[in-house]
Enzyme design. Structure first.
Site, mmCIF file in Angstrom:
data_model
loop_
_atom_site.group_PDB
_atom_site.id
_atom_site.type_symbol
_atom_site.label_atom_id
_atom_site.label_comp_id
_atom_site.label_asym_id
_atom_site.label_seq_id
_atom_site.Cartn_x
_atom_site.Cartn_y
_atom_site.Cartn_z
ATOM 1 C CG ASN A 153 -2.363 0.028 0.941
ATOM 2 O OD1 ASN A 153 -3.179 0.104 1.831
ATOM 3 N ND2 ASN A 153 -2.724 -0.028 -0.326
ATOM 4 C CE1 TYR A 187 8.524 36.003 -31.674
ATOM 5 C CE2 TYR A 187 6.816 34.325 -31.456
ATOM 6 C CZ TYR A 187 7.180 35.645 -31.682
ATOM 7 O OH TYR A 187 6.219 36.594 -31.892
ATOM 8 C CG PHE A 201 -3.794 4.202 -0.688
ATOM 9 C CD1 PHE A 201 -4.713 4.592 -1.646
ATOM 10 C CD2 PHE A 201 -4.278 3.757 0.528
ATOM 11 C CE1 PHE A 201 -6.074 4.542 -1.422
ATOM 12 C CE2 PHE A 201 -5.648 3.691 0.768
ATOM 13 C CZ PHE A 201 -6.552 4.080 -0.202
#
Length: 519
Positions: free
Chosen positions: A209, A293, A342
């Site tokens: 977990n 640019y 979790f």
């Protein structure tokens, strides 16, 4: 805010001590990539044992309903588990959840997962026995690498499938790589002289977990992303000098009037890389008014990527201090609280943002590659070089296809930059009704980083070639250092040759951090 040192490779610790506190980015790199030994401190062991005492008290009381201890999991949490079935429950959990598929995780990601899992359990809120954390450290120090299928996590309720495969090796099952050989988990532990863990109540759940897979990829990715950003600034400065671009758009006053932090930092660094440039002095009175640019707006674009990396680093740093197990144990109060730490959403969003930012970095670089191998209409007459940067155009194609490759890579990166975290497919019979898909985000990001490095390597290749055309005029001090470093690894192109080897050599140079470290 998190600021990762550009010299992080020299700051990696020679050992990592898990004390229950947050680990650093450098700690994870040390264990994952440098195989630094791991030690569990006495302070951490005390925290682990205090939390375990709470679980031991609960495990013998069938009257209390505690998720994952006296109940099943997910949608099956409605089912009660008697005290004599609680250990079997933990083994069943790991075996049933080890359903991953696909190619195995890399060794560095697996090792990062292992140390992150150990550190999380060592914070004393998961209720495991100390032997679990100590055995994880032993496995890392012995070089045992569990074989973990890379696909199967939806990034919620923990990275269940991947972590289950990790846990299999811990209990002497599954498969692992040890001393270059693929072995059963039992054989790997036996050959390393490590005793398999015997699970107790809650421990299987604590092992799987957590967000440790997506966190492992994220931490390594943030280090690589920062190196990529700094490498992009060097490549950009090289291209700007080769294209005889103006230094005026880098003036500090322009960037201070906007106030964006990343933009200011990038402009400052570009100015420093371009200092004392003879090339710049050579075209002070040229007729060109403005550059494209990708030169003129370099601080604005690369700076935005810097800011995105900084944000993501903050998210990942918080997770390095997190406990993402469920339920959590609070020994001081004796409480066991079921929640949702979790869930991978914070990481999933940051992972997707990082992929998008790097897609911008790679795309920006590829456009400069296109300009570098010119000539183009916007160039001032007399400043252009031969098309595709070959001394013998026509007979030789020069760097023509290098730009094609960069364009192909950017196209793929743009596809992978689509965020996985905006999707959710419910699981566990609707109990887990919104999932993060953060591991999908993480896997995509690893590929984006790899291909961004390849695009930047192509820009280094092309920009160095253009700078050679400008000799004997020399670029700024930092750019000259970069050109010389590139030339140590790749020779000037005088006639057509296979370019794949050159590109790969420069990818490795970027990964080493040497380009990023140039000032």
């Amino acid at each position: 805010m998190v600021t990762l040192s550009v010299d992080y490779l020299s700051e990696i610790p020679t050992q990592v001590i898990i004390s229950g506190q947050a680990l650093s980015f450098a700690d994870i790199v040390a264990v994952a990539r440098q195989h630094a030994p791991v030690t569990i401190s006495n302070k951490a062991l005390e925290k682990i044992r205090a939390a375990r005492m709470v679980i031991d008290r609960l495990a013998v009381d069938d009257s209390k309903k505690v998720y994952g201890i006296t109940t099943g999991f997910g949608h099956l949490s409605k089912m009660r588990i008697s005290s004599d079935q609680q250990v079997e429950l933990q083994y069943n959990l790991i075996r049933s959840h080890a359903a991953g598929v696909g190619e195995p995780l890399t060794e560095e990601v697996t090792r990062a997962m292992m140390v992150l899992l150990a550190a999380s359990l060592a914070r004393g809120h998961s209720g495991v026995h100390a032997e679990i954390v100590l055995t994880l450290a032993e496995m890392l120090n012995a070089g045992i690498c569990p074989l973990i299928p890379s696909r199967g996590s939806v990034g919620a309720s923990g990275d269940l499938a991947p972590l289950s495969h990790l846990a299999l090796t811990l209990i002497g099952e599954g498969e692992a790589i040890y001393q270059g050989n693929k072995l059963s988990g039992e054989q790997a532990l036996q050959q390393a002289g490590i005793k398999p863990v015997s699970l107790h109540t809650k421990e299987g759940l604590a092992l799987i977990n957590g967000t440790h897979l997506m966190e492992a990829i994220a931490v390594l990715a943030i280090v690589d992303a920062q190196v990529a950003v700094r490498s992009a600034e060097v490549a950009c400065a090289m291209s700007l000098e080769g294209l005889l671009g103006s230094h005026v758009p880098l003036d500090a006053r322009i960037h201070e009037r906007r106030g964006q932090v990343g933009q200011i930092v990038s402009a400052t660094r570009l100015r420093h890389l371009l200092r004392e440039s003879a090339l710049n002095a050579s075209h002070q009175n040229c007729a060109r008014v403005q550059d494209p640019y990708t030169l003129r707006c370099a601080p604005q674009v690369i700076g935005a990527v810097r800011d995105a990396v900084e944000y993501c680093a903050t998210i990942f740093e918080r997770e390095l201090h997190a406990v993402t197990d469920n339920p959590l144990i609070f020994p001081d109060e004796g409480d066991v609280l079921s929640g949702g730490n979790f869930h991978g959403q914070p990481l999933a969003l940051a992972l997707d943002m990082l992929a998008i930012a790097l897609a911008q970095l790679a795309s920006f670089s590829e456009r400069r590659v296109y300009n570098v191998i010119g000539p183009h209409d916007w160039e001032e007459k007399g400043s252009e070089t031969t098309l595709f940067l070959t001394p013998h155009p026509g007979l030789h194609s020069g760097l023509m296809i290098a730009q094609y490759v960069a364009a192909s890579l950017v196209n793929e990166i743009k596809v992978m930059a689509h965020p996985a975290s905006i999707d959710s497919i419910p699981t566990s019979a609707g109990m887990e009704d919104f999932v993060s898909m953060g591991v999908t985000s993480a896997h995509k990001l690893r590929r984006v980083i790899e291909q961004t490095q390849q695009v930047l390597a192509i820009e280094l290749l092309c920009a160095a070639q253009l700078l050679d055309f400008r000799l004997p005029l020399l670029p700024g001090t930092g750019v000259q250092q970069a050109r010389q470093l590139v030339r140590i690894h790749v020779e000037t192109l005088t006639k057509d040759r296979v370019l794949s080897h050159d590109i790969e050599a420069l990818v490795q140079l970027i990964q080493s951090g040497q380009i990023a470290a140039i000032e």
